[in-house]
Design a protein around this motif. Structure first.
Motif, mmCIF file in Angstrom:
data_model
loop_
_atom_site.group_PDB
_atom_site.id
_atom_site.type_symbol
_atom_site.label_atom_id
_atom_site.label_comp_id
_atom_site.label_asym_id
_atom_site.label_seq_id
_atom_site.Cartn_x
_atom_site.Cartn_y
_atom_site.Cartn_z
ATOM 1 N N GLY A 24 -60.006 29.547 20.709
ATOM 2 C CA GLY A 24 -58.834 30.352 20.378
ATOM 3 C C GLY A 24 -57.517 29.620 20.373
ATOM 4 O O GLY A 24 -56.456 30.244 20.246
ATOM 5 N N PHE A 25 -57.555 28.299 20.477
ATOM 6 C CA PHE A 25 -56.328 27.512 20.475
ATOM 7 C C PHE A 25 -55.950 27.101 19.049
ATOM 8 O O PHE A 25 -56.820 26.901 18.202
ATOM 9 N N SER A 26 -54.658 26.961 18.810
ATOM 10 C CA SER A 26 -54.191 26.414 17.531
ATOM 11 C C SER A 26 -54.114 24.900 17.637
ATOM 12 O O SER A 26 -53.758 24.347 18.681
ATOM 13 N N VAL A 27 -54.466 24.205 16.539
ATOM 14 C CA VAL A 27 -54.545 22.745 16.533
ATOM 15 C C VAL A 27 -53.932 22.210 15.244
ATOM 16 O O VAL A 27 -54.214 22.711 14.155
ATOM 17 N N LEU A 28 -53.094 21.170 15.369
ATOM 18 C CA LEU A 28 -52.575 20.464 14.205
ATOM 19 C C LEU A 28 -52.864 18.976 14.354
ATOM 20 O O LEU A 28 -52.962 18.461 15.477
#
Length: 247
Positions: free
Chosen positions: A175-179
């Motif tokens: 559920g984490f956002s990653v760039l």
């Protein structure tokens, strides 16, 4: 695996001009709080300088001509704070700066290279993990306003695409956002091996401080600290599995 943890310390070393004049705000905002605790893995080597990046930033290129952040007063030896104003009441002389570089920066990189070279005699590949955190809101000098939960920094020569993809999928599955390479890009490799030795792998892991600190995110652990520590251990397990597959 070598865990390079360059910005965890808050200590200012024995240059009087620094001890007297460095602003607390610079230490609070620029320290990668507790990354020396978040990033730990069995049988890994760790390289952790025992001085603040504000005093000597070992992640910068040694020469200002090679270091883009020197334009903002944040080369190896910082002359500007996060607000772009002079950090010190009295500027350091070129001689003072060279003393800091030779006594702290050069020593750190010698120790880093020794650990890497020793590991390369024991294993077919060695993976460097560049371990960082970043503030929940952009600092005035930053170029990007993006604020994911995790940022992965890569190098086209040294970072295996499959590892990046596996870590990204793992984090997004939780559920984490990653760039990738945003808001910070790249990863560290000692100059001796940079873009020369394909047996040296490297990736930068940046974790948003809002995930494990209490607002204003400058030094107090939140109740989620151990959860985030476990998530980061999962990232390191992915890297370890990649290493094992090469044996």
């Amino acid at each position: 695996m070598i865990l390079h943890i360059p910005h965890a310390s808050t200590k200012i070393r024995d240059t009087d001009k620094f001890v007297e004049a460095v602003k607390d705000e610079a230490i609070e905002e620029l320290t990668d709080w507790y990354t020396d605790q978040l990033f730990s893995y069995p049988h890994s080597e760790r390289v952790i300088p025992q001085f603040s990046r504000v005093f000597c930033d070992v992640e910068r290129f040694r020469n200002n001509e090679d270091e883009p952040m020197s334009i903002k007063g944040m080369g190896v030896v910082y002359t500007k704070g996060i607000d772009g104003k002079d950090l010190l009441k009295q500027p350091l002389s070129p001689v003072d700066e060279e003393i800091i570089k030779s006594s702290y920066y050069d020593k750190h990189h010698r120790e880093f290279a020794i650990k890497l070279n020793r590991s390369l005699t024991l294993f077919p590949e060695v993976f460097i993990v560049d371990c960082h955190s970043f503030p929940a809101t952009p600092l005035p000098y930053e170029d990007s306003s993006e604020r994911p939960d995790f940022c992965l920094g890569t190098d086209d020569f040294h970072t295996p695409v499959e590892v990046v993809n596996d870590i990204k999928s793992y984090l997004e599955g939780l559920g984490f956002s990653v760039l990738i390479n945003t808001p910070f890009g790249g990863t560290i490799v000692p100059l001796q091996h940079l873009h020369k030795n394909e047996n040296v792998k490297s990736i930068m892991i940046e974790v948003n401080r809002k995930l494990y600190l209490v607002a204003p995110y400058t030094g107090v652990k939140s109740d989620d600290f151990e959860k985030v520590e476990a998530v980061i251990t999962g990232i390191l397990e992915i890297i370890s599995e990649y290493e094992i597959s090469k044996y």
